[in-house]
Design a protein around this motif. Sequence first.
Motif, PDB file in Angstrom:
ATOM      1  N   ARG A  68     -28.208   9.918  14.425  1.00 35.01           N
ATOM      2  CA  ARG A  68     -28.945   8.898  13.664  1.00 35.01           C
ATOM      3  C   ARG A  68     -28.777   7.478  14.196  1.00 35.01           C
ATOM      4  O   ARG A  68     -29.732   6.714  14.200  1.00 35.01           O
ATOM      5  CB  ARG A  68     -28.713   9.015  12.162  1.00 35.01           C
ATOM      6  CG  ARG A  68     -27.422   8.814  11.596  1.00 35.01           C
ATOM      7  CD  ARG A  68     -26.986   9.844  10.592  1.00 35.01           C
ATOM      8  NE  ARG A  68     -26.407  10.944  11.333  1.00 35.01           N
ATOM      9  CZ  ARG A  68     -26.487  12.194  10.996  1.00 35.01           C
ATOM     10  NH1 ARG A  68     -27.077  12.541   9.902  1.00 35.01           N
ATOM     11  NH2 ARG A  68     -25.933  13.118  11.746  1.00 35.01           N
ATOM     12  N   VAL A 182     -16.308   3.825  10.474  1.00 34.42           N
ATOM     13  CA  VAL A 182     -17.204   3.479   9.361  1.00 34.42           C
ATOM     14  C   VAL A 182     -16.382   2.894   8.205  1.00 34.42           C
ATOM     15  O   VAL A 182     -16.734   1.860   7.625  1.00 34.42           O
ATOM     16  CB  VAL A 182     -17.986   4.730   8.889  1.00 34.42           C
ATOM     17  CG1 VAL A 182     -18.822   4.407   7.660  1.00 34.42           C
ATOM     18  CG2 VAL A 182     -18.864   5.271  10.011  1.00 34.42           C
ATOM     19  N   PRO A 278     -22.796  12.618  10.444  1.00 38.89           N
ATOM     20  CA  PRO A 278     -23.257  13.942  10.056  1.00 38.89           C
ATOM     21  C   PRO A 278     -22.370  14.549   8.968  1.00 38.89           C
ATOM     22  O   PRO A 278     -21.159  14.346   8.997  1.00 38.89           O
ATOM     23  CB  PRO A 278     -23.160  14.748  11.360  1.00 38.89           C
ATOM     24  CG  PRO A 278     -22.231  13.982  12.250  1.00 38.89           C
ATOM     25  CD  PRO A 278     -22.249  12.570  11.819  1.00 38.89           C
TER      26      PRO A 278
END
Length: 321
Positions: A68, A182, A278
């Motif tokens: 992504r 993240v 994912p």
Amino acid sequence: MSSAASLQIDSEGRLRHLLTTEGLGKDLILSILETAESFLPVGKRQIKSAPLLRGHTVVNLFFEPSTRTRTTFELAAKRLSADVLNLQMESSSKSKGETDLDTLLTLQAMGVDVFVIRHPDKGATAGFAAEVGNEVAILNAGDGANAHPTQALLDAFTIQRHKADFGNLSIAIVGDVLHSRVAHSNIHALKTLGVPDIRIVAPEALMMEAPEQLGATPYYDLASGLKDVDVVMGLRLQHERMHEKKINDLPAYHRDFGLTRDNMRLLKPDAIVMHPGPINRGVEIDSEVAYGERSVILEQVRNGIAVRMAVMAMIAGNRQY
Ligand code: NCD
């Protein structure tokens, strides 16, 4: 302030590169989110393009796999009318012994304006930013377990679209925070935006070092970590970054830290469920939660395009030459 944090801001206080959310001011973050909001309608039009990066060349230089992040950066650049090249470096001249910096300088010589770089080494993108010319911008698309600033910004944007005010939120980040760029980038951004209750929920083996120093609270028990939160953010087990500290018993991990329909009852009734993807169904999150009524996971993907457009357009607009 880290060197990445100071390198990314120019002498006028404007964004020059995007390397980390650490040290990004609240006004700057809010203006990125506001610019992203203005780009959302572009994705809904029949002709999905704006001319802001016409004549600019953007290179996606990925030394690690991505689905992504790479594709949404590519779409973002294309929707701003840039010329885009994608280089997946496992399959290029790396096999001939060229260093990553030499690859970058070679591409710079071709007149590239923006590099979007993902690299397995912590600090790699800041290292590149220190070496490139004045006319080149570097966007960090993930450097090892260190930082993933556009993911944190798209997460903040998604939260803002659901919850008006950052100033009264409880947010739980659950899972492999130790290896998660993240999580690290989110903590900095959410703290700056004024989120008062940031919970880091993980087993001992996957807890990050000293979350309190960043203004977050560690929780070792999922039920108390999830109690009455407004937002829960699941994280994948980053097996590829686990060296000494490994999680081998996946059913036990799912039992103790998996997001399930049962434990979703602990959240506030209007809470949202996020995940950068994912996802590993049945490990850190169950299918019915990932695709359940609280989930905004696919919205995060869509918002990623608008946020990446905003960052690229702002940096291009700040260039002086
Ligand atoms: C994350 C990453 O690569 O850091 N994914 C992403 O960019 N959407 C998280 C992960 O790989 O688990």
